[in-house]
Structures are given as structure tokens and as C-alpha cells.
Design an enzyme around this catalytic site. Structure first.
Site, short mmCIF file in Angstrom:
data_model
loop_
_atom_site.label_atom_id
_atom_site.label_comp_id
_atom_site.label_asym_id
_atom_site.label_seq_id
_atom_site.Cartn_x
_atom_site.Cartn_y
_atom_site.Cartn_z
CG HIS A 126 14.00 6.32 -4.06
ND1 HIS A 126 14.51 6.37 -5.34
CD2 HIS A 126 14.05 5.02 -3.68
CE1 HIS A 126 14.85 5.15 -5.73
NE2 HIS A 126 14.60 4.31 -4.75
O1 RIB Z 1 10.44 4.38 -6.44
C1 RIB Z 1 10.82 4.74 -5.14
C2 RIB Z 1 9.63 5.00 -4.28
O2 RIB Z 1 8.84 3.83 -4.18
C3 RIB Z 1 9.99 5.37 -2.83
O3 RIB Z 1 9.01 6.22 -2.31
C4 RIB Z 1 9.94 4.04 -2.12
O4 RIB Z 1 9.60 4.16 -0.73
C5 RIB Z 1 8.81 3.37 -2.82
O5 RIB Z 1 7.61 3.79 -2.22
#
Ligand code: RIB
Ligand code: CA
Length: 375
Positions: A300
């Protein structure tokens, strides 16, 4: 998958404008990959990193962040800790996703670089005031620090050049509850403050920034960024080592003497960055194999950071977003008014499409080159 380095490298190497950036993170495995990408990117001027709690507690986040920056040769970057708990709720962390220390099976030397004496939200405000209109803020964590920053400085939306948020889910299922994404779910009050403050009509538009709403990358696009073993293999090849980081005919994937969780054999010459990636991602891939049905990892945060450097990686649509704070089943949901029934002006540019292959080509090329240079 064809790999064309010419396609993946923007004009940055030809000396175009570098993006001056502050990153707010909860390092975490994908946060750490985003930090490596930032350090590896010639078009990124990494000004500072602020830490908050999320994947693991804030102190561990600050330790991980400094250790990863030192691994990448950037112990010069200021790292500050911010608020250690959500604004109004009990902290939840996710050791099952990122490991008890937040970096999976990886083991890094304890950070030597000092923690900044500045409080994270103050750092964001002070740097934005010092460099009005120049800084891009990239948020990869619960929005606790950013909310405190904008409460301390209501002008922050106009002082920052741009804000890119990894958070929310705008047309897709959640990853924490059926309709909620982790970063927003940990601190929904903070998210609501940020979406309201940064998206006010005219609050962050200016003559040279006609539509500088915050850009939000939700799970809709970030769950298309599936890091697979083949990506690590390509990256390791560019770094001149095996996918487990071993070098020069060392035991590649051999048994015996492996680090916790089965990493490269102890004692073999290793590429430290690739070894870190292999050990951190193995934990993350095992998690995704159990919960998402594939042996790989949603990365992500690197996609969000790459988008801050190159907005052409995503297509966005302006929409009004609010955050549910009192839902029996939906607290933390980012509610997007796609049909404009509220009649309120859009406050977020939500990413609806992403050029994933071009992102991965660039990620592999840049971090592979960084790893090659750090042997
Ligand atoms: O949902 C994904 C996010 O939540 C990303 O930033 C991951 O590192 C967690 O923090
Ligand atoms: Ca994160």
C-alpha cells in the site's frame, strides 16, 4: 512480465524538479518499503519522517524507521516521534500482520541516529511555515499526527504544496472490518479532522494549485499493488545477489544457519537491503497467504509514495468524503458521496485507477539500484 527500464524511469534522472517531502508513517513492513523507495528515488528530497502508532507502538515505529533509513544510508534524515495514541480511542496494533516488532522476520542493528527532539506534529507545522508552498506531505499511517498538526496550524493546507494519503476504502471492501481500512480505523476522529480541514472549499486551492485537494489512495488501488516473489527476484538480480540476499555463490535459499523465519544462511556474504526485504516480506507474504489467499503482499504505502513523486501513476476523481464515528458496524468507514446526494463540495481526490506495472517496474529498478549501491 516485460521489464523496460526506459519506461519506468521518469525525467528525474535528467535533473527535473525534486519533490521535497515529509513522510508520516507507522513502520510497518510496507512503510519500510516506501522509505527505501523514497531514498532510492532521484526525484525525492526526503526532508523528514514523523512517526505515530499503528502497525506497532510509536516507539517501535521510530526505532524501525531510523534502522531502515540507516540501512539505506540515510542516517541524516530527521526522524521525530509524534502522538503515541489515537486522539480519542484505545490504540490497537497489528502484530499478526507486520510481526511483533513491525518488520516481520527481519533483524536490523539497533538505530544509532538520534531521535529528533521535535514533536512530530510540530515538525510538520514548523517545516511547512519555513517553506510555504514547497513541501509535499505523504501520510502512510493513522492520521493522528496530521490532525494535531492542522489543529495547531489551520493554515497548514495552504502552507503545504500537496498531501497524499494512504488510507480509506472508497469503493471496495475494508481490510480491518467489512467497510474499514486500517489507517482510518485506528484513529477515525483524526481522519475526519484531516478530510474536513484539508478539503474545505478554497482551503488549499490557490492560483498555482487550482485543484490541490488531498489525493487519497485507498484499498481500491493499493490492493492491486501485489508484491510477488518474482518482483523480489528481479530486484535481487539488479542488486547482484540471490532473492534471499546471499551473494557470490553463497547458500541461496539453502537450509541451515538461516535467520529466524528461514532467511539467508548465517555467515554467507549478503546484500543487507535484499536480505531485509526477503525477511520482512516473507512474514508479510505468509500473512497474505493466510488471509488473502495469495503468497505475496499488498504494498500500500510504496504506491502512495510513488504517486506523490509522480501523480500520473493514478487517475483520481474528486468526491466528498466523510468518516463514520458512531457506526455499530461501520465506525472508521470512509463514506464517499459518489452520487453527490449531500450537496457538499468535493474534499478529496480519490485514486480510482493506478498504473501498477509501471509502478512495479520503477520500484524494482530504483530499490534494486539502491541495494546494488549498498553492498
Ligand atoms: O491498510 C493499509 C495501511 O495500514 C498501510 O499503511 C499499512 O502499513 C498499515 O499501516
Ligand atoms: Ca503504514
Amino acid at each position: 512480465m516485460a521489464y523496460d527500464p526506459v519506461v519506468s524511469e521518469p525525467a528525474a534522472k535528467r535533473g527535473t524538479q525534486r519533490t521535497a517531502m515529509i513522510v508520516d508513517c507507522d513502520t510497518g513492513i510496507d512503510d519500510s518499503l516506501a522509505l527505501l523507495y523514497a531514498v532510492a528515488s532521484p526525484d525525492c528530497d526526503l526532508v523528514a519522517v514523523t512517526c505515530t502508532a499503528g502497525n506497532v507502538d510509536a516507539r517501535q515505529v521510530a526505532e524501525n524507521t531510523r534502522a531502515v533509513l540507516e540501512l539505506a544510508g540515510r542516517s541524516d534524515v530527521e526522524v521525530a516521534i509524534g502522538r503515541e495514541t489515537p486522539l480519542a480511542r484505545k490504540l490497537i496494533t497489528t502484530p499478526e500482520t507486520h510481526g511483533p516488532r513491525g518488520i516481520g522476520y527481519a533483524e536490523l542493528p539497533a538505530a544509532r541516529m538520534p531521535l529528533s527532539s521535535r514533536f512530530g506534529p510540530d515538525l510538520i507545522v514548523e517545516e511547512a511555515r519555513r517553506r510555504p508552498g514547497e513541501l509535499t506531505l505523504v501520510t502512510l499511517a493513522p492520521l493522528t499526527n496530521v490532525a494535531l498538526a492542522v489543529l495547531r496550524e489551520p493554515e497548514l493546507p495552504r502552507l503545504l504544496r500537496r498531501v497524499v494519503i494512504m488510507g480509506g476504502s472508497y469503493r471496495s471492501a475494508g481490510n480491518t472490518a467489512p467497510t474499514t481500512e486500517w489507517n482510518v480505523n485506528v484513529d477515525p476522529e483524526a481522519a475526519r479532522i484531516v478530510f474536513e480541514a484539508f478539503g474545505d472549499e478554497g482551503s488549499n486551492r490557490g492560483p498555482d494549485r487550482p485543484s490541490a485537494l488531498p489525493t487519497a489512495l485507498g484499498l481500491d488501488v493499493t490492493e492491486r499493488a501485489r508484491f510477488l516473489p518474482e518482483h523480489l527476484a528481479r530486484l535481487a538480480a539488479l542488486a547482484g545477489c540471490a532473492p534471499d540476499g546471499s551473494m557470490g555463490g553463497g547458500p541461496s535459499g539453502s537450509s541451515g544457519g538461516r535467520s529466524k523465519g528461514g532467511g539467508a544462511a548465517a555467515g554467507s556474504a549478503i546484500n543487507a537491503i535484499v536480505r531485509y526485504l526477503a525477511d520482512a516480506l516473507r512474514f508479510y507474504m505468509e500473512f497474505h497467504s493466510r488471509y488473502d489467499g495469495f503468497y505475496g503482499a499488498f504494498i500500500h504505502d510504496p504506491l502512495a509514495l510513488a504517486t506523490a513523486l509522480d501523480p500520473t501513476l493514478v487517475r483520481t476523481e474528486a468526491v466528498t468524503v466523510d468518516v463514520e464515528l458512531a457506526g455499530r458496524l461501520t465506525t472508521g468507514e470512509t463514506v464517499a458521496d459518489w452520487r453527490r446526494v449531500w450537496g457538499r463540495p468535493p474534499n478529496v481526490d480519490v485514486a480510482v485507477e493506478a498504473e501498477i506495472d509501471r509502478f512495479f517496474d520503477r520500484f524494482v529498478e530504483r530499490v534494486g539500484a539502491l541495494a546494488a549501491g549498498r553492498t
